[in-house]
Scaffold this motif. Structure first.
Motif, PDB file in Angstrom:
ATOM      1  N   GLU A  92      -2.893  76.880  19.836  1.00 16.37           N
ATOM      2  CA  GLU A  92      -2.728  76.487  21.233  1.00 16.37           C
ATOM      3  C   GLU A  92      -1.412  75.772  21.481  1.00 16.37           C
ATOM      4  O   GLU A  92      -0.983  74.938  20.681  1.00 16.37           O
ATOM      5  CB  GLU A  92      -3.851  75.539  21.672  1.00 16.37           C
ATOM      6  CG  GLU A  92      -3.743  75.250  23.158  1.00 16.37           C
ATOM      7  CD  GLU A  92      -4.336  73.940  23.626  1.00 16.37           C
ATOM      8  OE1 GLU A  92      -4.697  73.873  24.804  1.00 16.37           O
ATOM      9  OE2 GLU A  92      -4.392  72.984  22.826  1.00 16.37           O
ATOM     10  N   LEU A  93      -0.796  76.093  22.620  1.00 15.31           N
ATOM     11  CA  LEU A  93       0.325  75.338  23.163  1.00 15.31           C
ATOM     12  C   LEU A  93      -0.262  74.398  24.205  1.00 15.31           C
ATOM     13  O   LEU A  93      -0.904  74.841  25.159  1.00 15.31           O
ATOM     14  CB  LEU A  93       1.335  76.291  23.825  1.00 15.31           C
ATOM     15  CG  LEU A  93       2.434  75.654  24.675  1.00 15.31           C
ATOM     16  CD1 LEU A  93       3.319  74.732  23.840  1.00 15.31           C
ATOM     17  CD2 LEU A  93       3.266  76.745  25.346  1.00 15.31           C
ATOM     18  N   GLY A  94      -0.072  73.092  24.012  1.00 14.34           N
ATOM     19  CA  GLY A  94      -0.607  72.103  24.942  1.00 14.34           C
ATOM     20  C   GLY A  94       0.458  71.103  25.340  1.00 14.34           C
ATOM     21  O   GLY A  94       1.463  70.936  24.643  1.00 14.34           O
ATOM     22  N   TRP A  95       0.230  70.424  26.456  1.00 12.17           N
ATOM     23  CA  TRP A  95       1.194  69.462  26.977  1.00 12.17           C
ATOM     24  C   TRP A  95       0.473  68.383  27.753  1.00 12.17           C
ATOM     25  O   TRP A  95      -0.599  68.605  28.308  1.00 12.17           O
ATOM     26  CB  TRP A  95       2.210  70.155  27.887  1.00 12.17           C
ATOM     27  CG  TRP A  95       1.549  71.008  28.936  1.00 12.17           C
ATOM     28  CD1 TRP A  95       1.022  70.593  30.139  1.00 12.17           C
ATOM     29  CD2 TRP A  95       1.287  72.408  28.867  1.00 12.17           C
ATOM     30  NE1 TRP A  95       0.460  71.653  30.817  1.00 12.17           N
ATOM     31  CE2 TRP A  95       0.611  72.795  30.054  1.00 12.17           C
ATOM     32  CE3 TRP A  95       1.555  73.401  27.915  1.00 12.17           C
ATOM     33  CZ2 TRP A  95       0.203  74.088  30.322  1.00 12.17           C
ATOM     34  CZ3 TRP A  95       1.139  74.699  28.186  1.00 12.17           C
ATOM     35  CH2 TRP A  95       0.486  75.035  29.373  1.00 12.17           C
ATOM     36  N   VAL A  96       1.081  67.219  27.791  1.00 12.84           N
ATOM     37  CA  VAL A  96       0.584  66.115  28.610  1.00 12.84           C
ATOM     38  C   VAL A  96       1.757  65.171  28.862  1.00 12.84           C
ATOM     39  O   VAL A  96       2.537  64.887  27.959  1.00 12.84           O
ATOM     40  CB  VAL A  96      -0.592  65.376  27.935  1.00 12.84           C
ATOM     41  CG1 VAL A  96      -0.202  64.768  26.614  1.00 12.84           C
ATOM     42  CG2 VAL A  96      -1.171  64.330  28.859  1.00 12.84           C
ATOM     43  N   LEU A  97       1.888  64.760  30.115  1.00 11.80           N
ATOM     44  CA  LEU A  97       2.921  63.795  30.481  1.00 11.80           C
ATOM     45  C   LEU A  97       2.279  62.530  31.016  1.00 11.80           C
ATOM     46  O   LEU A  97       1.216  62.582  31.641  1.00 11.80           O
ATOM     47  CB  LEU A  97       3.850  64.352  31.563  1.00 11.80           C
ATOM     48  CG  LEU A  97       4.789  65.482  31.171  1.00 11.80           C
ATOM     49  CD1 LEU A  97       5.691  65.832  32.341  1.00 11.80           C
ATOM     50  CD2 LEU A  97       5.628  65.131  29.959  1.00 11.80           C
ATOM     51  N   LEU A  98       2.941  61.410  30.807  1.00 11.48           N
ATOM     52  CA  LEU A  98       2.528  60.164  31.430  1.00 11.48           C
ATOM     53  C   LEU A  98       2.812  60.284  32.927  1.00 11.48           C
ATOM     54  O   LEU A  98       3.791  60.922  33.342  1.00 11.48           O
ATOM     55  CB  LEU A  98       3.283  58.994  30.817  1.00 11.48           C
ATOM     56  CG  LEU A  98       3.185  58.865  29.280  1.00 11.48           C
ATOM     57  CD1 LEU A  98       4.026  57.699  28.796  1.00 11.48           C
ATOM     58  CD2 LEU A  98       1.749  58.728  28.826  1.00 11.48           C
ATOM     59  N   ALA A  99       1.971  59.676  33.744  1.00  9.87           N
ATOM     60  CA  ALA A  99       2.024  59.849  35.205  1.00  9.87           C
ATOM     61  C   ALA A  99       3.407  59.649  35.830  1.00  9.87           C
ATOM     62  O   ALA A  99       3.812  60.454  36.672  1.00  9.87           O
ATOM     63  CB  ALA A  99       0.994  58.946  35.881  1.00  9.87           C
ATOM     64  N   PRO A 100       4.171  58.622  35.466  1.00  5.22           N
ATOM     65  CA  PRO A 100       5.457  58.420  36.141  1.00  5.22           C
ATOM     66  C   PRO A 100       6.463  59.560  35.934  1.00  5.22           C
ATOM     67  O   PRO A 100       7.459  59.639  36.649  1.00  5.22           O
ATOM     68  CB  PRO A 100       6.009  57.130  35.525  1.00  5.22           C
ATOM     69  CG  PRO A 100       4.851  56.458  34.885  1.00  5.22           C
ATOM     70  CD  PRO A 100       3.880  57.542  34.516  1.00  5.22           C
ATOM     71  N   PHE A 101       6.197  60.433  34.967  1.00  6.75           N
ATOM     72  CA  PHE A 101       7.173  61.466  34.619  1.00  6.75           C
ATOM     73  C   PHE A 101       6.756  62.862  35.084  1.00  6.75           C
ATOM     74  O   PHE A 101       7.458  63.830  34.812  1.00  6.75           O
ATOM     75  CB  PHE A 101       7.420  61.433  33.105  1.00  6.75           C
ATOM     76  CG  PHE A 101       7.874  60.084  32.639  1.00  6.75           C
ATOM     77  CD1 PHE A 101       9.166  59.640  32.886  1.00  6.75           C
ATOM     78  CD2 PHE A 101       6.998  59.223  32.000  1.00  6.75           C
ATOM     79  CE1 PHE A 101       9.588  58.383  32.482  1.00  6.75           C
ATOM     80  CE2 PHE A 101       7.401  57.967  31.589  1.00  6.75           C
ATOM     81  CZ  PHE A 101       8.702  57.541  31.830  1.00  6.75           C
ATOM     82  N   GLU A 102       5.633  62.950  35.771  1.00 11.35           N
ATOM     83  CA  GLU A 102       5.194  64.248  36.300  1.00 11.35           C
ATOM     84  C   GLU A 102       6.035  64.625  37.514  1.00 11.35           C
ATOM     85  O   GLU A 102       6.583  63.772  38.208  1.00 11.35           O
ATOM     86  CB  GLU A 102       3.718  64.182  36.684  1.00 11.35           C
ATOM     87  CG  GLU A 102       2.805  64.059  35.491  1.00 11.35           C
ATOM     88  CD  GLU A 102       1.335  64.056  35.871  1.00 11.35           C
ATOM     89  OE1 GLU A 102       1.003  63.711  37.025  1.00 11.35           O
ATOM     90  OE2 GLU A 102       0.526  64.390  34.996  1.00 11.35           O
ATOM     91  N   GLY A 103       6.123  65.931  37.753  1.00 12.91           N
ATOM     92  CA  GLY A 103       6.793  66.423  38.947  1.00 12.91           C
ATOM     93  C   GLY A 103       8.300  66.550  38.843  1.00 12.91           C
ATOM     94  O   GLY A 103       8.976  66.727  39.854  1.00 12.91           O
ATOM     95  N   HIS A 104       8.842  66.486  37.625  1.00 10.86           N
ATOM     96  CA  HIS A 104      10.293  66.599  37.432  1.00 10.86           C
ATOM     97  C   HIS A 104      10.671  67.821  36.593  1.00 10.86           C
ATOM     98  O   HIS A 104      11.836  67.966  36.226  1.00 10.86           O
ATOM     99  CB  HIS A 104      10.842  65.350  36.748  1.00 10.86           C
ATOM    100  CG  HIS A 104      10.575  64.093  37.503  1.00 10.86           C
ATOM    101  ND1 HIS A 104      11.314  63.697  38.604  1.00 10.86           N
ATOM    102  CD2 HIS A 104       9.620  63.143  37.335  1.00 10.86           C
ATOM    103  CE1 HIS A 104      10.833  62.563  39.065  1.00 10.86           C
ATOM    104  NE2 HIS A 104       9.801  62.202  38.319  1.00 10.86           N
ATOM    105  N   GLY A 105       9.691  68.667  36.263  1.00 10.06           N
ATOM    106  CA  GLY A 105       9.960  69.840  35.437  1.00 10.06           C
ATOM    107  C   GLY A 105      10.009  69.555  33.947  1.00 10.06           C
ATOM    108  O   GLY A 105      10.303  70.448  33.156  1.00 10.06           O
TER     109      GLY A 105
END
Length: 179
Positions: A92-105
Motif C-alpha cells: 500500500e501507498l499511504g499518506w497523512v499530513l498534520l492539519a496545518p499543512f493540508e491544502g498545499h499540494g
C-alpha cells in the motif's frame, strides 16, 4: 543489514527516515478524531508499535514509511509510506499530513515521490491505497495520482467493502532512484 529509509527530495519537501521527534505530532494526530479515516483514534502504545513497524519495515521488506519535512523551514508535516503489514494482501501507498499543512499540494508531492521511488526500485506489479469511503480528500488524491477503484481487489484482513475502497495505482516506469 538494510539501511534506513533513503532520503528523497523534491523542490519543496524532503522524505527522510523517521526520527523520535516525529512521534509526538503523529500521536497527537492519531489520538484525535481526525484519525477516524486512518484506523484511529489510537492510544500512545499502539502508535508506538505502528511507527516502529513502519520503520522496521525497511529492514524486513526494503520499503516502509518516511517522515516528510518542508524544505523551506524544516517543519515536520506528516508521513508517506509504502507498507505491507501482515494483514494487507498487497503493498500500500499511504499518506497523512498534520492539519496545518493540508491544502498545499504536499500530500500529492510526497505520495508521487514515494510511488515513483517504489516503481523504480522494487520489482512488483501491484500498488494500492486502502481508503475509507468517506475520506473524500484521500480519494481525490488517489485519483490525482492516477489510481482507480478496484472492486475486485482483496481487502485487508477484517475489512469489508463498507470500510475500505481499494485504489489501484498504475505501474509507472521510472529510473532507479535513491535506493
Amino acid at each position: 543489514m538494510m539501511p534506513l529509509a533513503p532520503t528523497l527530495t523534491t523542490e519543496r519537501l524532503t522524505l527522510r527516515a523517521h526520527v523520535m521527534a516525529d512521534f509526538a505530532p503523529l500521536y497527537d494526530l492519531f489520538a484525535s478524531d481526525r484519525a477516524q479515516f486512518m484506523g484511529g483514534p489510537v492510544a500512545a502504545q499502539e502508535m508506538w508499535y505502528w511507527i516502529a513497524s513502519e520503520v522496521g519495515s525497511w529492514q524486513l521488506l526494503g520499503f516502509g514509511s518516511w517522515g516528510v519535512e518542508r524544505n523551506s523551514d524544516g517543519a515536520f508535516i506528516g508521513q508517506v509510506g509504502i507498507n505491507k503489514p501482515h494483514h494487507f494482501p498487497e503493498v500500500e501507498l499511504g499518506w497523512v499530513l498534520l492539519a496545518p499543512f493540508e491544502g498545499h499540494g504536499y500530500a500529492q508531492e510526497a505520495a508521487t515521490t514515494a510511488r515513483d521511488w517504489y516503481w523504480a526500485n522494487k520489482d512488483n506489479d501491484a500498488l494500492v491505497s486502502y481508503i475509507t469511503p468517506a475520506n473524500t480528500r484521500s480519494k481525490a488524491l488517489a485519483h490525482k495520482l492516477g489510481a482507480k477503484p478496484d472492486a475486485t481487489a482483496p481487502l485487508p484482513t477484517g475489512e469489508t467493502r463498507d470500510d475500505t475502497t481499494v485504489f489501484r495505482h498504475p505501474k509507472i516506469h521510472t529510473e532507479r532512484m535513491g535506493a
